[in-house]
Design a protein around this motif. Structure first.
Motif: not given
Length: 356
Positions: A271, A277-279, A281, A296-297, A317-318
């Protein structure tokens, strides 16, 4: 010697006459009277009860000298207060505020004074000395003040004040929306400038010009902005009024960084933006490899591939912005050809069907 009482304090308005009621006791009548104003030596009246008319606003001292028939003298003073309406100085106020206080202090210690403002719109009160005015356009307010005149009756005076609103920017969100970009990109921030406003961005870090709007955000391609996300405050100033708005720029990045190495192995840099707080994929685009870890990490693991290369993609994505990075995982293993040159040939070559 006579005893003189000039009557104390009298109230009126400029250019409105007030009658002075003096009384004399003791001494030997008849009496003579000489009235003068303030420090003047000019006698303005020889009446016992003169009518006086102040021509300006303020307090005026009138001195009477009473002489009895024996030539004995005594003096006393009367104070005449002349009151005028005070609507205050021309005033302006900043759009979006509660308005501006107009008028002057009410007359202290004097009962029966009335105040009336016109027009009555956009005032917090219309019968007080100092209302708050908040008109939407430049407006002239007139104050009428009535004062009880000592001895009977009233007098009225008038005063005007111009109240001008200083308009705020047409939109309160003039710094524009929050923006998310991918690492290394630039973006424009802020809405279009409106005429007659001066703009300042703070902080000015990563901005090509912090005194215009819109301006360009450019953090370069060597490091993330610090802090990330970064909050910007945009100030709009006009005629002494100041308005503020804020917006946020966040920079995200997708980083696979396995440099086309064969599997099994880890993929991903972790990260890179812990305060966002992005995601994450992961997707396999092609090939016979597979995921050995979560998809998903920020970091996952991929298997070896046996038939050609496998291709993987990471999406970060954010707030609707997506950044992507891809990598190739080739097959592991290699063919090594060893060539040895013998000066006299290889005696076992023929015996072993060409296998040394």
């Amino acid at each position: 010697a006579p005893t003189v009482n000039a009557g104390g304090i009298y109230n009126t308005c400029p250019n409105t006459a007030v009658s002075i009621s003096s009384t004399v006791t003791g001494g030997l009548a008849p009496y003579t009277y000489e009235w003068i104003e303030s420090n003047s030596t000019t006698i303005i009246s020889t009446n016992a009860n003169p009518t006086l008319t102040p021509i300006a606003t303020g307090g005026f001292i009138y001195t009477v000298t009473v002489t009895d028939d024996n030539g004995c003298k005594q003096i006393d003073q009367a104070i005449v207060n002349a009151y005028s309406a005070d609507a205050g100085e021309a005033a302006s106020f900043c759009g979006g505020s509660t308005g501006v206080l107009i008028g002057g202090q009410p007359i202290a210690g004097l009962t029966g004074v009335t105040y009336s403002w016109s027009p009555t719109t956009d005032l917090t009160c219309t019968t007080c000395a100092q209302p708050v005015a908040s008109p939407s356009t430049a407006t002239t307010y007139t104050l009428t003040m009535s004062v009880p005149v000592t001895g009977g009756g009233t007098c009225s005076t008038f005063d005007d004040v111009l109240v001008t609103p200083v308009a705020a920017p047409s939109t309160t969100a003039f710094a524009g929306p929050d923006i998310v970009i991918c690492y290394g990109e630039t973006t424009s921030i802020g809405l279009a400038a409106e005429a007659d406003y001066n703009y300042t961005w703070a902080p000015g870090n990563y901005l090509t010009n912090n005194h215009v709007t819109p301006t360009t955000f450019d953090h370069g391609n060597l490091a993330f902005p610090d802090p990330n996300p970064i909050n910007y405050y945009l100030t709009a100033e006009r005629e002494g009024c100041v308005w503020f708005d804020t917006m946020e720029v966040a920079v995200i990045k997708a980083e696979v960084n396995i440099e086309n190495a064969c599997g099994p192995r880890y993929a991903g840099e972790g990260d890179l933006t812990p305060f966002i707080e992005d995601t994450f994929t992961w997707t396999k685009l092609s090939g016979d490899g597979s995921f050995l870890g979560p998809t998903d990490e920020a970091i996952t693991a991929v298997s070896a591939t046996t038939s050609g290369s496998s291709f993987y993609e990471l999406e970060v994505e954010y707030n609707g912005t997506i950044c992507r990075d891809t990598t190739e995982v080739p097959p592991c293993g290699c063919i090594v050809e060893i060539v040895y040159g013998a000066p006299h040939g290889c005696p076992s070559f023929d015996l072993n069907n060409g296998n040394v």
